[in-house]
Write an enzyme that holds these catalytic residues in place. Sequence first.
Site, mmCIF file in Angstrom:
data_model
loop_
_atom_site.group_PDB
_atom_site.id
_atom_site.type_symbol
_atom_site.label_atom_id
_atom_site.label_comp_id
_atom_site.label_asym_id
_atom_site.label_seq_id
_atom_site.Cartn_x
_atom_site.Cartn_y
_atom_site.Cartn_z
ATOM 1 N N LYS A 1 -0.912 -0.923 -4.038
ATOM 2 C CA LYS A 1 -1.957 -0.225 -4.426
ATOM 3 C C LYS A 1 -1.557 0.549 -4.525
ATOM 4 C CE LYS A 1 -6.176 2.278 -1.866
ATOM 5 N NZ LYS A 1 -6.582 1.413 -0.968
ATOM 6 N N TYR B 1 0.740 -1.193 0.228
ATOM 7 C CA TYR B 1 -0.657 0.023 0.050
ATOM 8 C C TYR B 1 1.131 0.987 -0.640
ATOM 9 C CZ TYR B 1 -4.236 2.456 1.678
ATOM 10 O OH TYR B 1 -5.382 4.095 1.195
#
Length: 301
Positions: A168, A140
Amino acid sequence: MTLHAGLHVPLVTPFAADGTLDAEALAALERLAHDVLDEGAAGLLALGTTAEAATLDGAERAAVLTVLARVARERGVPLTVGAGGGDTAASRTALAALADLPEAVAALVPVPSFTRPGEAGVLAHFAALAATSPVPLLVYHIPYRTGQELSAATLREIGALPGVAGVKYAAGGVTEDTVALLGARPAGFAVLAGDDVYASALLALGAEGAVLASAHLATRAYAGLAAAWHAGEAHRARPLGHRLSRLSASLFAAPSPTVLKAVLHARGRLPSPAVRLPLLAAPGTAVKTALARLAEVEAHV
């Protein structure tokens, strides 16, 4: 097709009006999960930032996972689980617990926040986690929350580690590093658009999929956006992307997920718009604007 192709929805955690996670709230969570899948989402994400995971205690986290694992199992879709943080040892422990959740196919693990260990430290952190994690890692990358920028070169190094499935990507815009990463990345390393306002731009540049909180709403339109870009249908994707970007911007006009939860409640999909401190309820003007933007999107479906 990669594991994280298509649209994945990081689900909110519904609360009762008093902020508790009761049976009605868990039932609402289950309905939300089925709703987004019915409307074209490819997978679910549990216990992300949108879920206010930092405010949940151990029992509440377990209850959320029980609900979403059941839905993922029933529907045959991938479930990604938010895990880890700024401490490598604690992150390793959190990841190890996923061995007892067979429905979890990946873990969303943030770049270490606050400590800002530098790019070499971030690489070492993910190397240590990937070496022992029972599931693949989805990095992330969200520097406006973590305070740690990562170059395309470092993300490629992380992406080349065995056990790292993708990223992500929520860099707060489309930068030179964004273009460089999407132009050349390790085999099997998926880039997922994770910044809702810029999702269309990243999909146009070749992102395999997207993890979008906004897609609780107009889910079919967000799924269609990803499908249109993947099919090379720019004439369809471009105007849709502009409408959805305006919707996403309105949903993030106040700290996430306050506006989103208020709109979901207004549409009868949550028992209350409640969030937990330190978040405060979304301003009424922001909710009104978001409802108007949603209506604009729906008018074109």
